[in-house]
Design an enzyme around this catalytic site. Structure first.
Site, short mmCIF file in Angstrom:
data_model
loop_
_atom_site.label_atom_id
_atom_site.label_comp_id
_atom_site.label_asym_id
_atom_site.label_seq_id
_atom_site.Cartn_x
_atom_site.Cartn_y
_atom_site.Cartn_z
N ASP A 116 -45.98 29.40 51.66
CA ASP A 116 -45.39 28.07 51.70
C ASP A 116 -44.45 27.92 52.89
OD1 ASP A 116 -45.09 25.52 50.29
OD2 ASP A 116 -43.03 26.13 49.94
N GLU A 146 -48.86 27.08 54.97
CA GLU A 146 -48.59 25.65 54.91
C GLU A 146 -47.64 25.29 56.05
OE1 GLU A 146 -46.59 22.48 51.81
OE2 GLU A 146 -45.46 24.06 52.80
#
Length: 399
Positions: A116, A146
């Protein structure tokens, strides 16, 4: 007084590491504020402060703290995002996070991971962490990061830093946010959007082997403050685009497939299971072999040629954003001369539900059920506006 000490007694059986103030390089969660001799408890979340510690613990080298390099430059230096920001400049922090990665991979039997918010983490540490976990697992674990960005330049830079520099470069894929934002824009602009733009300036177009393609995610779904969701009518087109192309590593969003929880504040998602299941089957049986891509302003299409093990035949996929009820056509080379293709299905949103129209499609008139290619292998393939249309080679059957 931000929270700077975390003991987690129950966690001690897995790790004896205790997080202290010197393990962080920024905070915004504050219990008590002291300023100009006054002291008060912080209860208003909208008035958070960001605190930056200046020094490491005594005797630590280097003595002074600094934000990481090789993070996003979006705000000058975008190392800090929220909460307590780990200081990856410290050896002990890096080692604890690598230990956690090895433990998690072994404990859960992972074969890959999504990392993330990588734009806020040093690319050099991400390379170090991936390499350590892969070496421990003795396998080339899939890694997807991400990195939220509207254009591809920072994505290419990040990929290059992780996979082509340092002593032990590591391959990494990134979520294709530029494509996702184009889906959102197209869904709002309707027929005013030029569909060929979907194939420009995206990771799918520029580094397809490293692009994780997706239509929706938890940050941008309907109901979130960002208000950046893809409108429902465009989702069958977008999923056709990512699932039946030969580029990218597609990912299906949970709520797009199952619909939303009736008791949830986001109860606006109709289930797309009916059409997504068909696209997934088509992907495994027909979206194989070479791809030939064709485009016009309000219609794009591609041919998957087959001729590889597991392929049941050729397939033509077409999406159109023209007004609903109108018919668009696009001339495509199938590589099949004087060959019949039959209308397999049209996918669309109708009265708030996703519809899969199989068999002859009356709107297409004398081509409702089939079209023929010419002596050069070209055929005029049709799609209704605001739909995705799938055509299969004669005698080829989806099972």
């Amino acid at each position: 007084e931000p929270y700077t000490s975390f003991k987690f007694p129950a966690r001690s059986k897995y790790s004896d590491f205790e997080w202290q103030v010197w393990h962080f390089d920024g905070f915004d969660s504050v219990k008590t504020i002291r300023q100009n001799g006054a002291e008060w408890e912080q209860k208003d979340e909208s008035r958070k402060y960001i605190y930056f510690p200046l020094f490491n613990n005594p005797g630590w080298n280097p003595p002074e703290k600094s934000f990481e390099e090789w993070v996003s430059l979006e705000k000058g230096n975008y190392d800090y995002l929220t909460g307590n920001d780990l200081d990856y400049g410290r050896f002990d922090v890096r080692e604890e996070m690598k230990y956690w990665g090895r433990w998690m991979t072994k404990e859960l039997g992972l074969d890959g991971f999504r990392i993330d918010a990588v734009k806020h983490i040093s690319a050099d540490f991400i390379r170090e962490w991936i390499g350590d976990v892969r070496a421990s697992a003795n396998q080339n674990l899939f890694a997807a990061g991400e990195y939220i960005a509207g254009d591809t330049t920072p994505l290419h830079d990040y990929i290059n830093r992780v996979s082509a520099t340092g002593s032990y470069p590591q391959n990494i894929s990134l979520l294709d946010f530029p494509l996702r934002f184009k889906f959102k824009e197209a869904s709002e602009a309707n027929e005013n959007y030029s569909l060929p733009d979907l194939n420009r300036g995206t990771l799918m177009a520029e580094q397809p082997a490293l692009a994780v393609t997706f239509v929706e995610n938890h940050d941008y779904e309907f109901g979130r403050e960002l208000d950046s969701h893809v409108r429902d009518w465009f989702k069958p087109l977008a999923y056709t685009y990512i699932l039946l192309r030969n580029k990218g590593y597609p990912c299906v969003f949970f709520a797009d497939y199952y619909g939303s929880d009736p008791n949830s504040q986001y109860n606006v998602y109709p289930s797309g299971k009916n059409y997504i299941d068909i696209l997934l089957k088509l992907r495994s049986q027909f979206a194989l072999g070479e791809e030939w891509y064709f485009e016009k302003r309000n219609i794009v299409g591609w041919i998957r040629n087959g001729f590889v093990p597991g392929a049941k035949g050729a397939m033509a996929a077409v999406i159109s954003n023209a007004p609903g009820g109108t018919v668009e056509s696009i001339r495509m080379n199938t590589g099949r001369k004087n060959k019949k293709f039959y209308h397999f299905a049209t996918l669309k949103l109708f009265d708030g539900e996703f519809i899969v129209a199989r068999g002859p499609y009356s709107l297409f008139g004398d081509k409702a059920g089939e079209i023929w290619t010419d002596s050069s292998g070209f055929g005029e393939f049709l799609a209704e506006g605001r739909t995705a249309s799938i055509w299969l080679e004669e005698d080829a059957v989806l099972v």
